[in-house]
Each structure stands twice: as structure tokens, then as C-alpha cells.
Design an enzyme around this catalytic site. Structure first.
Site, PDB file in Angstrom:
ATOM      1  N   TRP A 314       0.837  -1.204   0.000  1.00 41.94           N
ATOM      2  CA  TRP A 314       0.000   0.000   0.000  1.00 41.94           C
ATOM      3  C   TRP A 314       0.871   1.253   0.000  1.00 41.94           C
ATOM      4  O   TRP A 314       0.517   2.264  -0.601  1.00 41.94           O
ATOM      5  CB  TRP A 314      -0.912  -0.007   1.225  1.00 41.94           C
ATOM      6  CG  TRP A 314      -1.734   1.233   1.391  1.00 41.94           C
ATOM      7  CD1 TRP A 314      -2.937   1.516   0.783  1.00 41.94           C
ATOM      8  CD2 TRP A 314      -1.448   2.365   2.237  1.00 41.94           C
ATOM      9  NE1 TRP A 314      -3.402   2.738   1.197  1.00 41.94           N
ATOM     10  CE2 TRP A 314      -2.504   3.280   2.080  1.00 41.94           C
ATOM     11  CE3 TRP A 314      -0.397   2.683   3.095  1.00 41.94           C
ATOM     12  CZ2 TRP A 314      -2.552   4.500   2.764  1.00 41.94           C
ATOM     13  CZ3 TRP A 314      -0.425   3.892   3.770  1.00 41.94           C
ATOM     14  CH2 TRP A 314      -1.494   4.777   3.603  1.00 41.94           C
ATOM     15  N   HIS A 315       2.036   1.161   0.643  1.00 41.74           N
ATOM     16  CA  HIS A 315       2.914   2.323   0.708  1.00 41.74           C
ATOM     17  C   HIS A 315       3.640   2.574  -0.607  1.00 41.74           C
ATOM     18  O   HIS A 315       4.057   3.710  -0.868  1.00 41.74           O
ATOM     19  CB  HIS A 315       3.942   2.145   1.825  1.00 41.74           C
ATOM     20  CG  HIS A 315       3.364   2.276   3.197  1.00 41.74           C
ATOM     21  ND1 HIS A 315       2.816   1.219   3.877  1.00 41.74           N
ATOM     22  CD2 HIS A 315       3.240   3.348   4.020  1.00 41.74           C
ATOM     23  CE1 HIS A 315       2.381   1.630   5.060  1.00 41.74           C
ATOM     24  NE2 HIS A 315       2.627   2.906   5.176  1.00 41.74           N
ATOM     25  N   GLY A 316       3.831   1.572  -1.423  1.00 38.50           N
ATOM     26  CA  GLY A 316       4.530   1.785  -2.677  1.00 38.50           C
ATOM     27  C   GLY A 316       4.700   0.518  -3.471  1.00 38.50           C
ATOM     28  O   GLY A 316       4.701  -0.583  -2.922  1.00 38.50           O
TER      29      GLY A 316
END
Length: 453
Positions: A314-316
């Protein structure tokens, strides 16, 4: 337009004054929607149509889902497809290629920049669909839906507010009900942690980036990892605190996002204290629907690994973010069988040891968060165990490092809470000192770390 810019200060002041004018009271929601669109479009005006499509499409699926729950999965897929299209497309396409696809129109869409805050407003969209459909709520006005999703204090980096918490707050607001003192404390604390702590530490932790880390001595690498742990906390706590304070000024209470996470005695406790709104979202909308801990030990471990792995992604869109999430999944799985035994032994030395182990492991995992390129992260980690004779970087000052990290340490040591009664009369002066330090000793301007997500 960032929270720390003078443009934002002017923008927020104008919106605030207008918001509480008697003739505007009937249009407060509409005013905040327009202000939020302006705030978002100020940096990326070309992506305002995308925001409209995301919110409008979510509203359409909400209306359909309230009529027939079978539309709910389609609404969730719609939002996840938006997130995947913009955030994960280059896992499969070469961004340096002259043409990504043969079709010019599709190629144009594929080359649109990553929308700021897309991970956050997509999660808001899904929360809206699930919460209102489950509760069989009446169809909310479109303006209310827009406000929940794009309310400017939380639009770019959260906190991620559940629809069931935010929507009931959409009622006419009175200036007399604004908790000015509480809001001011949050805003001052946020600016202090961002400007004084995070920005100054950022000047040093920039040496963790490739290829600068190749110039570091071994002990410098160790120091910078711990400084980055303090920096990312100060940076994100700072943003969240400002967002909470701004929300209070406009009559909306946003969720607390941090609760002294570096005092955690276990990794499961860490995730009840760090980025609380994200961990709550993942637990509510992913871990529990997967079965949580209701289907045996092996299934529980698998669910933990899936949730934390997806939380990392989700962060990258990078293997380094996945590794960070998987590491936290492993931490949770490894500690789980021993948690009850450890909790039953209540001794100060053991508590300190547990706190130290959790803090050390969490800090080491930040390497994969700081360096999205997995090879760079491994190279940095390897260099922490390889002696070097490189000269000390000019902007790495050991005495200043401690000075800038000190506020995080003092906050986590609960120094202020221990002397809360005695310090009450001095509180205005203390906050005045924070303002002075944030202004006079602010580090070089840098974007909030979570803006990239």
C-alpha cells in the site's frame, strides 16, 4: 501547497473566517468541498477530473449498493482498480519507453503522474461503501460524500477516518463550539515536530540515500537508521497533529493517529500505537474479512502475513516496501505464541528488554522503507556490518542529532505527563517556546514523507 507554507496559512485563514459567517452557515459543507478541491488542485490541477471520477463513481456504487448489496464488491473493485492503475502500473510497464502502449489516448492516461494522496482517499472510498452499506443507512447527499472523502486536512496523508465516525459529524457548526485551546495545542505540536525535529533530521538522513550512503562510516550508518526512525515519527506525527487541529477548527474530530509507538512492548502493541488509522482500517476491512484469528493458528499466521504484506505494498509499488511489510508480518507471527507468557511476567527488566527489542527491530525495518530500491536497502544494511574509513559527512553532527531527536525521546518518556499538574501554569510558555523553536530553528524545507503515498 503544504501545511507548512505561507500560502496554506492564508488559505486556511480565509476559509475559516468565511466558514463561520452567518450567511454561509447553510453552505458550510459546500464551502469545505470547494476549498478542498482548490487545495488539491493547487498542486495537481490536471488530476481534479480523476478525483471527481473517483468520488462520483464511488457515490454511484454506494447508491446501487444501498439498493442491492451485490453491487458492493463492484464498488470496492472500482476503487482498487484506480489505485492499481496509478500506483502499480510500472511494475508491468517500462516508464522510459517512448510509448507505453500503441493507443495514444491510453498512453496519455498511463503517463499521468501519481495523484497525491490516492492511497488515502481510496481507503476512504472503500470505508464509505462498506460502512454505509452494512448499516443500511439512508443515501447521503453527494456534497456530504465529497466532504468525507476530500476534507482537506486529511485528504493528502490522513488520518484515515472511517465513514461511520465522520459522516454523523456533518451538521451545522457554530464558532462558539470550537475548542480553540485544544486545536491550537495540536497545531503547534505538529508544526514543532515537523519543522524543528523532522526537517532538521532530514538534512542528516539524506545521507542514507544512494549513492551518498557509500561515503558513510559504519557507525554513521547505524546512527542514521535510528535518526530516521525518529524523523519519520516526527514527520508523520506532525502532519497528523496539524490535521487533527485543523479538523477541530472546522468542527470535525479526526482520529488520533499515534500513541507513543516506540514505547511498545510487543509488535502487536506497536500496531495499535503507530499509524493507528491505517492499522484499524487493515484490521476492519482486510484482516477480519479474511478470517482473523478464528480459523486456527496456521490460518491466523497466514492472515497476518497477507495483511502486513499488502500493507507494505500500500505504501509503494516496490519489493522494498513489500519486504518491510513482510518483516512486520514475521515479527507478529514469531511473537504470537510467546505473547501470553511474556505478558504474565511483569518485571521492569523484562519490560525494558521487550521495549528495546521491539524498538530495535522496528528501526532496522525502516531501512527498507527509506530506500525503496531493494538492492540499495540491502547494500545499506550490509554496510552496517562492514568496517570503513570514510570521512565523516559534513552535515552529520552527532551533538545536533541528539538535540533534534530529543523531543521524540522526551515525549516517549512521558516527561510532560509525569509533571502535568506542576506544569499546568507554565503550559502557555512551553507552547510559546515550541513556536519559537519551530520558527527560529526550523530545518530546510522538505515535503512530508507520506505525501508520496
Amino acid at each position: 501547497m503544504t501545511f507548512t507554507s505561507w500560502q496554506f496559512g492564508l488559505f486556511a485563514a480565509i476559509v475559516f473566517v468565511t466558514y463561520y459567517l452567518p450567511p454561509v452557515r447553510r453552505f458550510q459543507v459546500l464551502l469545505l468541498v470547494v476549498a478542498s478541491l482548490f487545495f488539491y488542485g493547487y498542486g495537481q490541477p490536471e488530476l481534479l477530473p480523476l478525483l471527481a471520477v473517483a468520488v462520483g463513481g464511488t457515490y454511484l456504487f454506494l447508491v446501487l449498493s444501498l439498493h442491492d448489496r451485490r453491487w458492493l464488491p463492484a464498488g470496492i473493485v472500482f476503487n482498487l482498480a484506480l489505485l492499481a492503475f496509478f500506483k502499480y502500473k510500472f511494475l508491468f510497464l517500462d516508464p522510459k519507453a517512448p510509448a507505453l502502449v500503441d493507443n495514444a489516448a491510453i498512453d496519455f492516461l498511463l503517463r499521468l503522474p501519481l495523484p497525491i494522496g490516492i492511497s488515502f482517499f481510496v481507503f476512504h472510498n472503500i470505508s464509505l461503501l462498506v460502512d454505509l452499506t452494512r448499516s443500511k443507512a439512508l443515501r447521503p447527499p453527494l456534497a456530504d460524500v465529497f466532504l468525507y472523502i476530500i476534507f482537506f486536512p486529511q485528504l493528502v496523508s490522513g488520518p484515515i477516518t472511517r465513514a461511520g465516525m465522520f459522516m454523523p459529524q456533518i451538521v451545522p457548526k457554530q464558532l462558539a463550539d470550537v475548542p480553540f485551546v485544544e486545536a491550537t495545542k495540536w497545531i503547534i505540536a505538529g508544526f514543532f515536530f515537523k519543522l524543528y525535529v523532522a526537517n532538521n533530521l532530514n538534512e542528516m538522513t539524506a545521507y542514507m540515500d544512494f549513492p551518498l550512503y557509500e561515503t558513510l562510516q559504519t557507525q554513521d550508518r547505524w546512527l542514521l537508521v535510528f535518526l530516521y526512525g525518529y524523523q519519520i515519527y516526527a514527520d508523520f506525527f506532525g502532519y497528523s497533529a496539524i490535521a487533527i487541529g485543523l479538523g477541530l477548527l472546522f468542527g470535525y474530530r479526526l482520529p488520533i493517529n499515534f500513541d507513543l509507538p516506540y514505547t511498545s512492548l510487543s509488535f502487536s502493541e506497536f500496531w495499535t500505537r503507530w499509524h493507528i488509522s491505517l492499522s484499524t482500517w487493515l484490521r476492519t476491512y482486510l484482516y477480519i474479512p479474511l478470517g482473523g484469528n478464528r480459523h486456527g493458528r496456521i490460518r491466523t499466521y497466514l492472515n497476518l502475513m497477507i495483511v502486513m504484506g499488502l500493507g507494505g505494498l500500500w505504501h509503494g509499488a516496490g519489493f522494498s516496501y513489500l519486504a518491510w511489510g513482510v518483516l512486520h508480518g514475521l515479527f507478529l507471527v514469531i511473537e504470537r505464541p510467546f505473547l501470553h507468557v511474556l505478558q504474565a511476567i511483569d518485571s521492569v527488566p523484562l519490560r525494558l528488554l521487550r521495549m528495546g527489542v521491539v524498538f530495535f527491530c522496528v528501526t532496522m525495518a525502516w531501512i527498507f522503507f527509506k530506500l525503496p530500491n531493494f538492492e540499495h536497502a540491502l547494500a545499506y544494511l550490509t554496510g552496517m556490518f562492514t568496517p570503513t574509513t570514510n570521512p565523516n559527512p559534513p552535515k552529520l553532527f552527532y551533538n545536533l542529532a541528539l538535540l533534534y531527536a530529543l523531543p521524540v525521546l522526551l515525549q516517549h518518556m512521558r516527561i510532560t505527563s509525569l509533571f502535568e499538574t506542576a506544569l499546568t501554569r507554565w503550559e502557555p510558555y512551553a507552547y510559546g517556546a515550541l513556536v519559537a523553536l519551530a520558527y527560529l530553528e526550523a530545518g530546510p524545507e522538505s515535503a512530508f514523507i507520506y505525501f508520496q503515498f
